[in-house]
Write a protein that holds these residues in place. Sequence first.
Motif, mmCIF file in Angstrom:
data_model
loop_
_atom_site.group_PDB
_atom_site.id
_atom_site.type_symbol
_atom_site.label_atom_id
_atom_site.label_comp_id
_atom_site.label_asym_id
_atom_site.label_seq_id
_atom_site.Cartn_x
_atom_site.Cartn_y
_atom_site.Cartn_z
ATOM 1 N N ILE A 6 0.832 -1.204 0.000
ATOM 2 C CA ILE A 6 0.000 0.000 0.000
ATOM 3 C C ILE A 6 0.865 1.252 0.000
ATOM 4 O O ILE A 6 0.581 2.227 -0.713
ATOM 5 C CB ILE A 6 -0.945 -0.017 1.218
ATOM 6 C CG1 ILE A 6 -1.916 -1.197 1.128
ATOM 7 C CG2 ILE A 6 -1.713 1.299 1.329
ATOM 8 C CD1 ILE A 6 -2.796 -1.370 2.352
ATOM 9 N N ALA A 7 1.933 1.230 0.801
ATOM 10 C CA ALA A 7 2.828 2.381 0.862
ATOM 11 C C ALA A 7 3.476 2.644 -0.499
ATOM 12 O O ALA A 7 3.661 3.797 -0.907
ATOM 13 C CB ALA A 7 3.903 2.156 1.912
ATOM 14 N N THR A 8 3.807 1.585 -1.230
ATOM 15 C CA THR A 8 4.386 1.736 -2.569
ATOM 16 C C THR A 8 3.412 2.410 -3.517
ATOM 17 O O THR A 8 3.767 3.325 -4.261
ATOM 18 C CB THR A 8 4.787 0.360 -3.122
ATOM 19 O OG1 THR A 8 5.788 -0.220 -2.291
ATOM 20 C CG2 THR A 8 5.314 0.485 -4.543
ATOM 21 N N ALA A 9 2.153 1.956 -3.487
ATOM 22 C CA ALA A 9 1.138 2.557 -4.360
ATOM 23 C C ALA A 9 0.941 4.034 -4.033
ATOM 24 O O ALA A 9 0.815 4.873 -4.934
ATOM 25 C CB ALA A 9 -0.181 1.796 -4.220
ATOM 26 N N LEU A 10 0.908 4.378 -2.753
ATOM 27 C CA LEU A 10 0.739 5.778 -2.358
ATOM 28 C C LEU A 10 1.946 6.621 -2.751
ATOM 29 O O LEU A 10 1.806 7.798 -3.104
ATOM 30 C CB LEU A 10 0.514 5.864 -0.845
ATOM 31 C CG LEU A 10 -0.790 5.256 -0.317
ATOM 32 C CD1 LEU A 10 -0.834 5.333 1.210
ATOM 33 C CD2 LEU A 10 -1.996 5.959 -0.923
ATOM 34 N N ALA A 11 3.130 6.017 -2.714
ATOM 35 C CA ALA A 11 4.348 6.765 -3.042
ATOM 36 C C ALA A 11 4.453 7.057 -4.534
ATOM 37 O O ALA A 11 4.911 8.133 -4.933
ATOM 38 C CB ALA A 11 5.577 5.991 -2.569
ATOM 39 N N VAL A 12 4.032 6.111 -5.368
ATOM 40 C CA VAL A 12 4.171 6.308 -6.817
ATOM 41 C C VAL A 12 2.997 7.080 -7.410
ATOM 42 O O VAL A 12 3.098 7.594 -8.535
ATOM 43 C CB VAL A 12 4.318 4.958 -7.551
ATOM 44 C CG1 VAL A 12 5.546 4.217 -7.063
ATOM 45 C CG2 VAL A 12 3.064 4.104 -7.424
ATOM 46 N N ILE A 39 -8.287 8.093 -14.302
ATOM 47 C CA ILE A 39 -7.748 6.954 -15.058
ATOM 48 C C ILE A 39 -6.430 6.493 -14.458
ATOM 49 O O ILE A 39 -6.217 5.298 -14.213
ATOM 50 C CB ILE A 39 -7.563 7.329 -16.544
ATOM 51 C CG1 ILE A 39 -8.922 7.441 -17.234
ATOM 52 C CG2 ILE A 39 -6.692 6.297 -17.259
ATOM 53 C CD1 ILE A 39 -8.847 7.969 -18.659
ATOM 54 N N ARG A 40 -5.549 7.441 -14.179
ATOM 55 C CA ARG A 40 -4.230 7.086 -13.659
ATOM 56 C C ARG A 40 -4.317 6.539 -12.232
ATOM 57 O O ARG A 40 -3.593 5.607 -11.873
ATOM 58 C CB ARG A 40 -3.305 8.301 -13.733
ATOM 59 C CG ARG A 40 -2.972 8.671 -15.171
ATOM 60 C CD ARG A 40 -2.372 10.059 -15.312
ATOM 61 N NE ARG A 40 -2.134 10.350 -16.706
ATOM 62 C CZ ARG A 40 -0.940 10.249 -17.321
ATOM 63 N NH1 ARG A 40 0.119 9.896 -16.619
ATOM 64 N NH2 ARG A 40 -0.824 10.505 -18.594
ATOM 65 N N THR A 41 -5.198 7.116 -11.446
ATOM 66 C CA THR A 41 -5.382 6.603 -10.082
ATOM 67 C C THR A 41 -5.947 5.184 -10.111
ATOM 68 O O THR A 41 -5.519 4.312 -9.341
ATOM 69 C CB THR A 41 -6.316 7.526 -9.288
ATOM 70 O OG1 THR A 41 -5.784 8.856 -9.281
ATOM 71 C CG2 THR A 41 -6.478 7.038 -7.860
ATOM 72 N N ALA A 42 -6.909 4.951 -10.991
ATOM 73 C CA ALA A 42 -7.504 3.621 -11.100
ATOM 74 C C ALA A 42 -6.466 2.583 -11.535
ATOM 75 O O ALA A 42 -6.480 1.441 -11.058
ATOM 76 C CB ALA A 42 -8.662 3.649 -12.094
ATOM 77 N N LEU A 43 -5.576 2.970 -12.420
ATOM 78 C CA LEU A 43 -4.532 2.042 -12.860
ATOM 79 C C LEU A 43 -3.617 1.660 -11.698
ATOM 80 O O LEU A 43 -3.263 0.486 -11.526
ATOM 81 C CB LEU A 43 -3.712 2.667 -13.997
ATOM 82 C CG LEU A 43 -4.394 2.757 -15.361
ATOM 83 C CD1 LEU A 43 -3.527 3.553 -16.340
ATOM 84 C CD2 LEU A 43 -4.672 1.367 -15.918
ATOM 85 N N VAL A 44 -3.227 2.644 -10.892
ATOM 86 C CA VAL A 44 -2.360 2.359 -9.755
ATOM 87 C C VAL A 44 -3.067 1.452 -8.746
ATOM 88 O O VAL A 44 -2.491 0.467 -8.250
ATOM 89 C CB VAL A 44 -1.902 3.668 -9.077
ATOM 90 C CG1 VAL A 44 -1.129 3.365 -7.792
ATOM 91 C CG2 VAL A 44 -1.044 4.492 -10.024
ATOM 92 N N ILE A 45 -4.322 1.782 -8.439
ATOM 93 C CA ILE A 45 -5.071 0.976 -7.472
ATOM 94 C C ILE A 45 -5.250 -0.451 -7.987
ATOM 95 O O ILE A 45 -5.132 -1.421 -7.230
ATOM 96 C CB ILE A 45 -6.432 1.628 -7.184
ATOM 97 C CG1 ILE A 45 -6.241 2.966 -6.470
ATOM 98 C CG2 ILE A 45 -7.308 0.703 -6.344
ATOM 99 C CD1 ILE A 45 -7.531 3.716 -6.233
ATOM 100 N N SER A 46 -5.511 -0.591 -9.281
ATOM 101 C CA SER A 46 -5.721 -1.934 -9.839
ATOM 102 C C SER A 46 -4.442 -2.765 -9.789
ATOM 103 O O SER A 46 -4.493 -3.966 -9.507
ATOM 104 C CB SER A 46 -6.242 -1.837 -11.268
ATOM 105 O OG SER A 46 -5.294 -1.207 -12.117
#
Length: 550
Positions: free
Chosen positions: A286-292, A464-471
């Motif tokens: 989760i921390a990785t997703a929030l960081a990128v 779109i970009r947020t959804a890609l990261v979350i997915s």
Amino acid sequence: MKNSVSDRSFYIESSDDEDFDKEIDDGNESESSGSSADNRNINQPSSYNAAAWPQSYRQSIDMLGSLHSPSIGLLGTPSLARFGSSFLSSSLTRRFTPEAFSSSISKPLLPTVIDEQQKYAPYSPLGPQLPSRRSSISVRRDDKDKPVVDSHGLPISRHCSFGQAVVNGINVLCGVGILSTPYAMQQGGWLGLSILLIFAVLSFYTGILLRACLDSKPGLETYPDIGQAAFGAIGRVAISIILYVELYASCIEYVILESDNLSTLFPRAHISFGGFELSAHLLFAIATALAVLPTVWLRDLSILSYISAGGVIASIVVVICLFWVGLVDDVGFHGTVTPLKLSTLPVALGLYGFCYSGHAVFPNIYSSMGKQSQFPAVLLTCFGICTLMYAGVAIMGYLMFGESTLSQYTLNLPQDLVASKIAVWTTVVNPFTKYALTISPVAMSLEEFIPPNHPKTHIYSILIRTALVISTLLVGLSIPFFGLMMSLIGSLLTMLVTLILPCACYLSILRGKVTFLQITLCCIVIAVGVIASAFGSYSSLKKIIEKLSA
């Protein structure tokens, strides 16, 4: 990549452009007659990217492959000022706005002759826009020496040297796959290492075939262009989707990689709240997703593009650390020698195949070279260096850790050694610079579906970009098996991109001109790709399902 030419172009022309048309047109004939044969693509018309999806492929893959020549001076010049007075308003998700890609794809993109240094339209203050026909060929004589930038303000290298092309090629080929080569040997045995050499030879050959496809018709510059020339619009879209899925899957691997290595560094890290407890793996994913996530929102990826070019150095550092631990720190070699493991050999097929997943960028490298006749030598150098590194790491890691070798050899390194810490932290930092560059081509292709001039374009782009990261985070948490995921990607996608599709496109584009020997070789390569893909995908999926069911 080249932008489409249309009467609806948003590019703003100056009123005195017409004054230069005649002068430029008169000069083009003499200039083109003296052009080098190595720069064939620069002075040829293109009819393969006009109004066809995806239009953002060229520019996004150029950023991913670090094909822009780093220039410190440009970072401080007005090229960045063009992004606007507010960094956020100008850098966040400014969308590439193409023509509706349902338009005819046969419409010529550029006139027969264009200026060598003005292959792309300059950056417009209004953002990435479409050039008009006249703006594509009209270059003021006092502007010819100025650096050409793309729609992101990044400098475009149209005369990439041999050394730059080699570095770009190695940067593309030698990625996170090098961490799993010892695991691949553990899965396939010593004789399984021959698969790595076979894939290296076949991948080099298909890289040459891609060059032949690019040379076969004027205007071909990218892999989707080749797909369109071979199989029409369906071929372009199908190949683009495969390439984008491969990039998306690589981002999933980055999330798993970060989670595994950070949880090894900080095994006691956890968070408890409301009866729920986040383990170290879950927490760091989760921390990785929030960081990128903030880097994914940015459209000015010039800094990340330059930093990611250091991926070659990062790979070398990690390799040196492995050898240092084994030879200098006296960890020693205790691995058992297993000649061949037929039961797990298909997993090794995918892992070795993943090591040569650079064909999506090779056409861009070829198109950017100043002396394109050197491209075979560039490929040979890249594949030779990377294969030696892969084989060396595989042998060293397997000798050190034997049957206990994990999917990333950094997880096997003793954590109390300085070299181990350097290796792990280098492995952790590198994906943070590459995640945004890897996911951006996927995001930009999806943003092309947003209607032009839509009032909520900015919001949709961020969504779109947020959804890609979350997915990617959710998939990474659902299937947290780095080695098996890499094997699946290598078997299912890399075999298509690297072995099967180049041969299929070559036979389609040059049908009637290829010899019987060439047809035979292509059929052999396709057969190897299909067999490896089938066995590797089945074995990887089977093991993933078994682990999920356990």
